[in-house]
Every structure is written in C-alpha cells, then in structure tokens.
Write an enzyme that holds these catalytic residues in place. Structure first.
Site, PDB file in Angstrom:
ATOM      1  N   ASN A   9       0.875  -1.230   0.030  1.00 37.71           N
ATOM      2  CA  ASN A   9       0.016   0.022   0.240  1.00 37.71           C
ATOM      3  C   ASN A   9       0.912   1.426   0.009  1.00 37.71           C
ATOM      4  O   ASN A   9       1.461   1.584   1.120  1.00 37.71           O
ATOM      5  CB  ASN A   9      -0.920   0.022   1.285  1.00 37.71           C
ATOM      6  CG  ASN A   9      -1.769   1.228   1.508  1.00 37.71           C
ATOM      7  OD1 ASN A   9      -1.777   2.151   0.553  1.00 37.71           O
ATOM      8  ND2 ASN A   9      -2.399   1.458   2.558  1.00 37.71           N
ATOM      9  N   TRP A  10       0.915   1.837  -1.182  1.00 36.60           N
ATOM     10  CA  TRP A  10       1.967   2.870  -1.281  1.00 36.60           C
ATOM     11  C   TRP A  10       1.507   4.216  -0.641  1.00 36.60           C
ATOM     12  O   TRP A  10       2.211   5.222  -0.681  1.00 36.60           O
ATOM     13  CB  TRP A  10       2.239   3.147  -2.773  1.00 36.60           C
ATOM     14  CG  TRP A  10       2.985   2.021  -3.322  1.00 36.60           C
ATOM     15  CD1 TRP A  10       3.364   0.839  -2.770  1.00 36.60           C
ATOM     16  CD2 TRP A  10       3.651   2.140  -4.738  1.00 36.60           C
ATOM     17  NE1 TRP A  10       4.028   0.190  -3.729  1.00 36.60           N
ATOM     18  CE2 TRP A  10       4.211   0.839  -4.968  1.00 36.60           C
ATOM     19  CE3 TRP A  10       3.664   3.010  -5.897  1.00 36.60           C
ATOM     20  CZ2 TRP A  10       4.823   0.450  -6.079  1.00 36.60           C
ATOM     21  CZ3 TRP A  10       4.262   2.516  -7.069  1.00 36.60           C
ATOM     22  CH2 TRP A  10       4.795   1.379  -7.160  1.00 36.60           C
ATOM     23  N   LYS A  11       0.132   4.403  -0.364  1.00 38.63           N
ATOM     24  CA  LYS A  11      -0.648   5.416   0.440  1.00 38.63           C
ATOM     25  C   LYS A  11      -0.259   6.567  -0.408  1.00 38.63           C
ATOM     26  O   LYS A  11      -0.193   6.534  -1.750  1.00 38.63           O
ATOM     27  CB  LYS A  11      -0.068   5.605   1.710  1.00 38.63           C
ATOM     28  CG  LYS A  11       0.005   4.253   2.701  1.00 38.63           C
ATOM     29  CD  LYS A  11       0.156   4.723   4.150  1.00 38.63           C
ATOM     30  CE  LYS A  11       0.264   3.336   4.805  1.00 38.63           C
ATOM     31  NZ  LYS A  11       0.039   3.611   6.255  1.00 38.63           N
ATOM     32  N   HIS A  94      -9.421   0.822   4.794  1.00 40.58           N
ATOM     33  CA  HIS A  94      -8.212   1.242   5.544  1.00 40.58           C
ATOM     34  C   HIS A  94      -8.717   2.152   6.685  1.00 40.58           C
ATOM     35  O   HIS A  94      -9.408   2.966   6.774  1.00 40.58           O
ATOM     36  CB  HIS A  94      -7.194   1.515   4.534  1.00 40.58           C
ATOM     37  CG  HIS A  94      -5.715   1.602   4.991  1.00 40.58           C
ATOM     38  ND1 HIS A  94      -5.417   2.599   6.128  1.00 40.58           N
ATOM     39  CD2 HIS A  94      -4.693   0.875   4.985  1.00 40.58           C
ATOM     40  CE1 HIS A  94      -4.260   2.438   6.505  1.00 40.58           C
ATOM     41  NE2 HIS A  94      -3.774   1.231   5.881  1.00 40.58           N
ATOM     42  N   GLU A  96      -6.835   4.470   8.068  1.00 42.81           N
ATOM     43  CA  GLU A  96      -6.804   6.038   7.679  1.00 42.81           C
ATOM     44  C   GLU A  96      -8.015   6.360   7.086  1.00 42.81           C
ATOM     45  O   GLU A  96      -8.132   7.632   7.245  1.00 42.81           O
ATOM     46  CB  GLU A  96      -5.354   5.987   6.896  1.00 42.81           C
ATOM     47  CG  GLU A  96      -4.010   5.729   7.775  1.00 42.81           C
ATOM     48  CD  GLU A  96      -3.152   5.413   6.809  1.00 42.81           C
ATOM     49  OE1 GLU A  96      -2.924   5.251   5.540  1.00 42.81           O
ATOM     50  OE2 GLU A  96      -2.070   4.837   7.373  1.00 42.81           O
ATOM     51  N   GLU A 164      -5.298  -5.394  10.459  1.00 41.03           N
ATOM     52  CA  GLU A 164      -4.347  -4.318  10.765  1.00 41.03           C
ATOM     53  C   GLU A 164      -4.585  -3.644  12.261  1.00 41.03           C
ATOM     54  O   GLU A 164      -5.291  -2.839  12.045  1.00 41.03           O
ATOM     55  CB  GLU A 164      -4.251  -3.171   9.676  1.00 41.03           C
ATOM     56  CG  GLU A 164      -4.083  -4.052   8.214  1.00 41.03           C
ATOM     57  CD  GLU A 164      -3.406  -2.645   7.550  1.00 41.03           C
ATOM     58  OE1 GLU A 164      -2.301  -3.145   6.967  1.00 41.03           O
ATOM     59  OE2 GLU A 164      -4.058  -1.903   7.211  1.00 41.03           O
ATOM     60  N   GLY A 170       2.333   2.041  10.770  1.00 33.84           N
ATOM     61  CA  GLY A 170       3.271   3.061  10.598  1.00 33.84           C
ATOM     62  C   GLY A 170       3.861   3.537  11.798  1.00 33.84           C
ATOM     63  O   GLY A 170       4.513   4.545  12.051  1.00 33.84           O
ATOM     64  N   SER A 210       3.518  -2.201  10.606  1.00 38.16           N
ATOM     65  CA  SER A 210       4.873  -2.305  10.561  1.00 38.16           C
ATOM     66  C   SER A 210       5.657  -3.538  10.170  1.00 38.16           C
ATOM     67  O   SER A 210       6.488  -3.947  10.872  1.00 38.16           O
ATOM     68  CB  SER A 210       5.144  -1.686  11.754  1.00 38.16           C
ATOM     69  OG  SER A 210       4.799  -0.554  12.385  1.00 38.16           O
ATOM     70  N   GLY A 231       2.911  -1.142   4.288  1.00 36.87           N
ATOM     71  CA  GLY A 231       2.878   0.304   3.889  1.00 36.87           C
ATOM     72  C   GLY A 231       4.106   0.543   3.672  1.00 36.87           C
ATOM     73  O   GLY A 231       4.889   0.456   2.548  1.00 36.87           O
ATOM     74  N   GLY A 232       4.720   1.289   4.690  1.00 38.51           N
ATOM     75  CA  GLY A 232       6.331   2.145   4.474  1.00 38.51           C
ATOM     76  C   GLY A 232       6.973   1.172   3.623  1.00 38.51           C
ATOM     77  O   GLY A 232       7.978   1.440   2.903  1.00 38.51           O
TER      78      GLY A 232
HETATM   79  C1  PEP Z   1      -0.810   0.060   5.885  1.00 36.69           C
HETATM   80  O1  PEP Z   1      -0.630   1.150   5.570  1.00 36.69           O
HETATM   81  O2  PEP Z   1      -1.703  -0.795   5.691  1.00 36.69           O
HETATM   82  C2  PEP Z   1       0.310  -0.396   6.914  1.00 36.69           C
HETATM   83  C3  PEP Z   1       0.268  -1.542   7.335  1.00 36.69           C
HETATM   84  O3  PEP Z   1       1.357   0.454   7.198  1.00 36.69           O
HETATM   85  P1  PEP Z   1       2.839   0.114   7.664  1.00 36.69           P
HETATM   86  O4  PEP Z   1       3.211  -1.111   6.965  1.00 36.69           O
HETATM   87  O5  PEP Z   1       3.591   1.443   7.292  1.00 36.69           O
HETATM   88  O6  PEP Z   1       2.523  -0.114   9.056  1.00 36.69           O
END
Ligand code: PEP
Length: 264
Positions: A9-11, A94, A96, A164, A170, A210, A231-232
C-alpha cells in the site's frame, strides 16, 4: 491451499515518475518468484502508467480506495468501473480512511458491494485501536467491523481480509507473530460462523502493521497468516522483493513452484 499474498500500500506517496521507477525495480527483482501473489497499490494517478509496465509481469495491480457509485456528479471521486478497468484488487476500509475520512461500517459495506459487483478483489481492512486493545476489546471490535462490513454480502474465496491493528500501522511497533495469528484465527472463526467452514478455509487473511523485511518471516510462518499488507516498507523495492522471497521460501520449503499457482 491458500496462495500467500504480499500487497504494498503505497498510500499518498510517489509521483507518476517515482511510481514507474519503483515498479520497474520491483519487477526486475521478482522476475522468477512464483507461488506468491504480489500486488502493488500505487496512488490512483499512477495506475495507468504502472499497469502498462506490469503487462508482462506476475506483479498485480490494486487501488487504495474507490467510491461506491458507478458514475455521475461526484467531483473528485473514482468509481468501481474505473478501477476495474485497470486493477484486479482494491483496498477497502483502511483505518486511515476510517479515521481521516469518516468511513463508517455502512460506507465500507456499500463499497464492498460495489467492488464485488464489478469483479474486483477486495482487501478489506479491519483492526482495533490501542485503547481497545489495552482493555481486551480486540475480539469485540473486529467482530463488529466484520459484521457491519459484510452485512448482506455473499462472501467467497475472492475476499481478502487484512487484520491491521491501528496501533501497529506506521508506528514501527508490529504485533508479535503469535498475537497476529491468534486474532487472525479468531477472524477466520467468525467467517466460518457468518458463512461456512469451507469459505473460512478459502479466505486469505493478511497481517498488516509495521511489517518489514526484518520481521515478515515471523508472520508468514504462522498457520493462520496468509501474507501481509505492507505500507512504508513497500516503498523500498529491496524490502518488497525480500518480503516476497522470504514468503516463498517459508511456504514452499522443499519444492518451490515453477509457475504461478493462480490463473489470472
Ligand atoms: C498499511 O498502511 O496498511 C500499513 C500496514 O502500513 P505500515 O506497514 O507502514 O505500518
């Protein structure tokens, strides 16, 4: 057997040029890696360019969101038909979006219905807040999220769920493999109750929060966990490639498949 899946997920990161560069690197590194579904979810604005680059690749394309109406006067929104024209997957609900854009269970449910109607594969995100976790409300929260998201929906093996925990997204503070496995087992049990044992066995449930190349193994070696939503760390080609390769090694310790197991 459930095919493992690693989704990035590049957000709200990468310009079109940066997305093209990142996906090129990912494709180069994942050329011969099969038996693991690999999905990248760039921002909407890069989907068309990235799709072109994925034509000859086993890396698949997903979007990060959509609006539930098919078309019309909804300035700035992207419809399920538009997404289905380019993508196979879409992230829905998600945290967010729930947090910053007030997406309720009812909206998530409408989006899921719209996604399934156009044949997209949803990655439905659920997970509890830190304060809910701390007072032992995880089961209650994820059960309610499942109930409201899936209300009236005919769930099949195409459904993908990402557990999640919000406190892990994050923050660099991932759940432990054991914690994630336990909650994912619980979610699978709820799916069995809502639908059937057979569907619960088919539905892929990912862990997200994470995940990096340093801890992916701890998650994908768990019995209930079918991969990760990342994500990151998915913004670094080397990390994404390593997570997919480690997943392949863990799922197929002796005989790695020689071709992808899914017909797309
Ligand atoms: C996400 O955005 O779904 C996520 C899990 O982010 P991160 O891996 O950065 O915690």
């Amino acid at each position: 057997m459930r095919i493992p899946l690693i989704a990035g997920n590049w957000k709200m990161n990468t310009t079109v040029g940066e997305a093209v560069e990142l996906v090129n690197e990912i494709c180069q590194g994942l050329g011969g890696v099969v038996g693991v579904d690999k999905v990248v979810c760039p921002p909407f604005i890069s989907l068309a360019a990235v799709k072109e680059l994925l034509k000859e690749s086993s890396v698949r394309l997903g979007a990060q969101n959509l609006y539930f109406e098919e078309k019309g006067a909804y300035t700035g929104e992207i419809s399920p038909l538009m997404v289905a024209d380019l993508c196979e997957f879409v992230i829905i609900g998600h945290s967010e979006r729930r947090q910053y854009f007030d997406e309720s269970g009812e909206i998530v449910n409408k989006k899921l219905r719209a996604v399934l109607k156009v044949g997209l594969k949803p990655i439905l995100c659920i997970g509890e807040k830190l304060e809910e976790n701390e007072v032992g409300r995880t089961e209650e929260v994820v059960t309610e999220q499942l109930r409201s998201s899936l209300d009236g929906i005919d769930c099949s093996g195409a459904m993908i769920i990402a557990y999640e925990p919000i406190w892990a997204i994050g923050t660099g503070k991932a759940a432990t493999g054991r914690q994630a496995n336990e909650t994912i087992g619980l979610i699978r049990g709820k799916i069995a109750k809502l639908y059937s044992e057979e569907i619960a066995r088919e539905v892929r449930i990912l862990y997200g929060g994470s995940v990096t190349a340093d801890n992916i193994a701890e998650f994908v070696e768990q019995f209930e966990i079918d991969g990760a939503l990342v994500g990151g760390a998915s913004l670094k080609a080397g990390q994404f490639i390593s997570m997919v390769k480690q997943t392949q090694e863990i799922f197929y310790p002796t005989n790695p498949p020689t071709k992808d197991l899914v017909e797309w």
